[in-house]
Design a protein around this motif. Sequence first.
Motif, short mmCIF file in Angstrom:
data_model
loop_
_atom_site.label_atom_id
_atom_site.label_comp_id
_atom_site.label_asym_id
_atom_site.label_seq_id
_atom_site.Cartn_x
_atom_site.Cartn_y
_atom_site.Cartn_z
N GLY A 160 0.82 -1.20 0.00
CA GLY A 160 0.00 0.00 0.00
C GLY A 160 0.86 1.26 0.00
N ILE A 161 0.27 2.38 0.39
CA ILE A 161 0.99 3.66 0.46
C ILE A 161 1.94 3.59 1.64
CG2 ILE A 161 0.72 6.14 0.83
CD1 ILE A 161 -2.14 5.76 -0.41
N GLY B 75 8.48 8.76 -0.84
CA GLY B 75 7.12 8.32 -1.09
C GLY B 75 6.14 9.47 -1.02
N ALA B 76 4.87 9.16 -0.76
CA ALA B 76 3.79 10.14 -0.85
C ALA B 76 3.74 11.11 0.33
CB ALA B 76 2.46 9.41 -0.96
N MET C 287 -7.53 5.34 1.14
CA MET C 287 -6.08 5.18 1.11
C MET C 287 -5.70 4.03 2.04
SD MET C 287 -5.03 9.21 1.39
CE MET C 287 -3.25 8.90 1.30
N SER C 288 -5.07 3.03 1.49
CA SER C 288 -4.60 1.90 2.30
C SER C 288 -3.09 2.05 2.44
CB SER C 288 -4.97 0.58 1.62
OG SER C 288 -6.38 0.44 1.60
N TRP C 289 -2.64 2.23 3.67
CA TRP C 289 -1.29 2.68 3.97
C TRP C 289 -0.60 1.66 4.87
CZ3 TRP C 289 -0.45 2.99 9.15
CH2 TRP C 289 -1.61 2.98 9.95
N ILE C 290 0.73 1.83 5.01
CA ILE C 290 1.50 1.03 5.96
C ILE C 290 2.75 1.82 6.35
CG2 ILE C 290 2.73 -0.23 4.12
CD1 ILE C 290 2.69 -2.72 6.02
N HIS C 291 3.08 1.81 7.63
CA HIS C 291 4.32 2.46 8.10
C HIS C 291 5.51 1.67 7.55
CE1 HIS C 291 7.53 3.73 10.81
NE2 HIS C 291 6.76 4.70 11.27
N LEU C 292 6.53 2.37 7.10
CA LEU C 292 7.70 1.73 6.48
C LEU C 292 8.28 0.63 7.37
CD1 LEU C 292 9.93 1.53 4.33
CD2 LEU C 292 11.10 3.43 5.48
N ASP C 293 8.39 0.87 8.67
CA ASP C 293 8.99 -0.14 9.55
C ASP C 293 8.11 -1.39 9.65
OD1 ASP C 293 11.14 1.48 9.87
OD2 ASP C 293 10.89 1.81 12.02
N ASP C 294 6.80 -1.20 9.68
CA ASP C 294 5.90 -2.36 9.68
C ASP C 294 6.06 -3.16 8.39
OD1 ASP C 294 4.69 -2.47 12.17
OD2 ASP C 294 3.01 -1.18 11.61
#
Length: 310
Positions: A173-174, A181-182, A205-212
């Motif tokens: 996702g984002i 990134g965005a 918007m379906s997102w995810i934290h980079l570390d996750d």
Amino acid sequence: MTENSPRKVLITGGTGLIGSRLAELLIDSGYEVALLSREPAKSSHYRSFRWDPRSGTIDDAAVPYADYIVNLAGASVSDGKWTDERKRDIMTSRLGGLALLHRELAKPGHHVKAFISASAIGVYGDTADTVLTEDTAPGLPTHDFLADVAHQWELAAEPIAALGIRTVVPRIGIVLSKDGGALPQMARPMKLGAGAALGSGKQYMSWIHLDDLCRLFMAMLDDETWGGTYNAVAPAPVTNLQFTETLAQVLHRRLVLPKVPAFGLKLALGEMSDIVLASQRVSAQKVLAQGFTFEYPELRGALEALYVGE
């Protein structure tokens, strides 16, 4: 590989946003990391092997080095307008790399146990508020360039799975990070007092934290029960308006502008406006059922972790 020797991960696209952070976390966890790069000199922190998917050349020692391969290679979809040439580059940079890796993995003499090949939630197309699972059919490629790219990207990984190598395809996702990134592009106007929702603001918007995301990749490497496609998104998708309002609150800014109209974005960005105007409400249920725990399951916590003290 002896019992105590470090597991070796070869990353393509390793100098990008995701690859850079993933390499750091892998090293911290005791892995050994090498990068497969067209310009190895840029990545001096790690051992590097040269490849050129356009010409079909690769260092003979690259694939035999690896216990695991993470494939992130591909031209960015958000760098510049989508001219015909740019679209060709976005597609061929993905498919060429996978074809080259398949050619090498089909040869004897390597010990690659698992292959992670990135994809994107763009594969679903623009789907309003429908909840999307891994079983949802891909979007129609004739109408949606991003859906076509992601679908072709996934199809190009199938021959590697057919070799009997455990293959995992995260649909990303984002990705939320201050380093690319965005998110920085959304935060910049907001910090200047010019933040606004985009288009209707109703698009998901379906997102995810980079570390996750990087931790998820590591779980996919570590655990042999992972295989096939997974939505690499946090479990709490939000609308663009909710995202914008939450970001404004975390940055201690007020939203003073009306929404940026869709036609204005289309004029400015052309087809690339699909990145911010398409709606994708993506389920994380399969990843959760696999036992993965998100450090940042909610948007506010993810944004606060990135912008604390600003």
